[in-house]
Design a protein around this motif. Sequence first.
Motif, PDB file in Angstrom:
ATOM      1  N   GLY A  99      40.791  23.978  27.621  1.00  0.00           N
ATOM      2  CA  GLY A  99      40.079  22.762  27.278  1.00  0.00           C
ATOM      3  C   GLY A  99      38.592  23.141  26.381  1.00  0.00           C
ATOM      4  O   GLY A  99      38.416  24.481  26.287  1.00  0.00           O
ATOM      5  N   ALA A 100      37.837  22.033  26.010  1.00  0.00           N
ATOM      6  CA  ALA A 100      36.484  22.694  25.357  1.00  0.00           C
ATOM      7  C   ALA A 100      35.509  21.325  25.899  1.00  0.00           C
ATOM      8  O   ALA A 100      35.869  20.288  26.252  1.00  0.00           O
ATOM      9  N   VAL A 101      34.339  21.990  25.814  1.00  0.00           N
ATOM     10  CA  VAL A 101      33.267  21.054  25.865  1.00  0.00           C
ATOM     11  C   VAL A 101      32.588  20.918  24.497  1.00  0.00           C
ATOM     12  O   VAL A 101      32.277  21.972  23.853  1.00  0.00           O
ATOM     13  N   VAL A 102      32.365  19.785  24.060  1.00  0.00           N
ATOM     14  CA  VAL A 102      31.583  19.483  22.839  1.00  0.00           C
ATOM     15  C   VAL A 102      30.086  19.307  23.089  1.00  0.00           C
ATOM     16  O   VAL A 102      29.997  18.161  23.869  1.00  0.00           O
ATOM     17  N   LEU A 103      29.247  20.005  22.737  1.00  0.00           N
ATOM     18  CA  LEU A 103      27.682  19.648  23.156  1.00  0.00           C
ATOM     19  C   LEU A 103      27.045  19.098  22.127  1.00  0.00           C
ATOM     20  O   LEU A 103      27.260  19.499  20.960  1.00  0.00           O
ATOM     21  N   ALA A 104      26.404  17.932  22.263  1.00  0.00           N
ATOM     22  CA  ALA A 104      25.836  17.140  21.366  1.00  0.00           C
ATOM     23  C   ALA A 104      24.711  16.936  21.682  1.00  0.00           C
ATOM     24  O   ALA A 104      24.071  16.872  22.641  1.00  0.00           O
ATOM     25  N   ASP A 105      23.688  16.701  20.266  1.00  0.00           N
ATOM     26  CA  ASP A 105      22.385  16.526  20.504  1.00  0.00           C
ATOM     27  C   ASP A 105      22.030  15.057  19.528  1.00  0.00           C
ATOM     28  O   ASP A 105      22.453  15.151  18.483  1.00  0.00           O
TER      29      ASP A 105
ATOM     30  N   GLY B 184      29.443  16.581  26.200  1.00  0.00           N
ATOM     31  CA  GLY B 184      28.158  16.817  26.885  1.00  0.00           C
ATOM     32  C   GLY B 184      26.955  16.591  26.073  1.00  0.00           C
ATOM     33  O   GLY B 184      26.909  17.054  25.091  1.00  0.00           O
ATOM     34  N   VAL B 185      26.200  15.332  26.489  1.00  0.00           N
ATOM     35  CA  VAL B 185      25.083  15.089  25.468  1.00  0.00           C
ATOM     36  C   VAL B 185      23.986  15.822  26.351  1.00  0.00           C
ATOM     37  O   VAL B 185      23.563  15.432  27.384  1.00  0.00           O
ATOM     38  N   ASN B 186      23.552  16.577  25.286  1.00  0.00           N
ATOM     39  CA  ASN B 186      22.193  17.576  26.074  1.00  0.00           C
ATOM     40  C   ASN B 186      20.901  16.722  25.892  1.00  0.00           C
ATOM     41  O   ASN B 186      20.478  16.417  24.724  1.00  0.00           O
TER      42      ASN B 186
ATOM     43  N   GLY C  52      15.327  16.152  29.951  1.00  0.00           N
ATOM     44  CA  GLY C  52      15.944  15.166  30.980  1.00  0.00           C
ATOM     45  C   GLY C  52      15.912  13.785  30.538  1.00  0.00           C
ATOM     46  O   GLY C  52      16.073  12.841  31.167  1.00  0.00           O
ATOM     47  N   ILE C  53      15.678  13.432  29.294  1.00  0.00           N
ATOM     48  CA  ILE C  53      15.424  12.251  28.544  1.00  0.00           C
ATOM     49  C   ILE C  53      16.521  11.913  27.745  1.00  0.00           C
ATOM     50  O   ILE C  53      16.745  12.608  26.893  1.00  0.00           O
ATOM     51  N   CYS C  54      17.273  10.859  27.716  1.00  0.00           N
ATOM     52  CA  CYS C  54      18.137  10.326  26.607  1.00  0.00           C
ATOM     53  C   CYS C  54      17.918   8.933  26.357  1.00  0.00           C
ATOM     54  O   CYS C  54      18.192   8.002  27.006  1.00  0.00           O
ATOM     55  N   GLU C  55      17.568   8.831  25.062  1.00  0.00           N
ATOM     56  CA  GLU C  55      17.048   7.458  24.926  1.00  0.00           C
ATOM     57  C   GLU C  55      18.264   6.589  24.458  1.00  0.00           C
ATOM     58  O   GLU C  55      18.027   5.510  24.134  1.00  0.00           O
TER      59      GLU C  55
ATOM     60  N   LEU D 146      26.101  12.765  30.108  1.00  0.00           N
ATOM     61  CA  LEU D 146      24.686  13.254  29.990  1.00  0.00           C
ATOM     62  C   LEU D 146      24.384  14.485  30.785  1.00  0.00           C
ATOM     63  O   LEU D 146      24.747  14.604  31.974  1.00  0.00           O
ATOM     64  N   CYS D 147      23.846  15.389  30.058  1.00  0.00           N
ATOM     65  CA  CYS D 147      23.468  16.732  30.780  1.00  0.00           C
ATOM     66  C   CYS D 147      22.180  17.210  30.297  1.00  0.00           C
ATOM     67  O   CYS D 147      21.573  16.937  29.231  1.00  0.00           O
ATOM     68  N   ASP D 148      21.779  18.421  30.982  1.00  0.00           N
ATOM     69  CA  ASP D 148      20.746  19.452  30.586  1.00  0.00           C
ATOM     70  C   ASP D 148      21.356  20.616  30.605  1.00  0.00           C
ATOM     71  O   ASP D 148      21.783  21.186  31.704  1.00  0.00           O
TER      72      ASP D 148
END
Length: 210
Positions: A116-122, A146-148, A152-155, A175-177
């Motif tokens: 599988g895969a992780v797609v990291l998003a900004d 994973g939303v980087n 530690g803040i995601c608006e 949501l992640c760091d």
Amino acid sequence: MEFAESDPRASRSRAVAVAPNAATAKILVAGGFGVGKTTLVGAISETTPLRTEELITEASVGIDNLAGVEQKTTTTVAMDFGRITLSSALVVYLFGAPGQDRFWFMWDDLSRGALGAVVLADTRRLENCFPSVDFFEHRGIPFAVGVNCFNGICEEDPEEIRTALDLAPDIPLVLCDARDRESVKTVLLALLEHVMRGLAVEASGDRQSV
């Protein structure tokens, strides 16, 4: 499912002992340029990760989009490679794919045999992860997003992010760091659970067709 723990003082010098016949699995980490893929692999790997980073030079001007990551000085030109022991019987290898479009030709080779895969998003540059989402969807490779969350803040609202990415309801969005090992664990566990659910559905369908 839990991650095997090792002495953090030794985590970069030796790996957790595994059985000689331990099963192995491959997970890709993909996403746009400068999203944090190298950081994520480094945060979770129990051994010092292999990196293929080079300094960003003037040759990148006009090619690599540094908007939002102006302080970035290096870039992955091949892949990142790390290792995680989930148990004495299962070892996971992480392959971080380069984000620039001129390196996309490598993705088919890197994805071969992947569980599988992780797609990291900004969220500052959400459109940069669209190619990764499309790649795994079209090839039928299970993935989680994973939303980087920098600092530690995601608006952004997670459901709005899901809608923007046009994700199917069953695809995990976490949501992640990327700098934090425990946070990265949650993303990988979400992916593994997603993969296991898919395998269970496939097995159920096979039994019904017999």
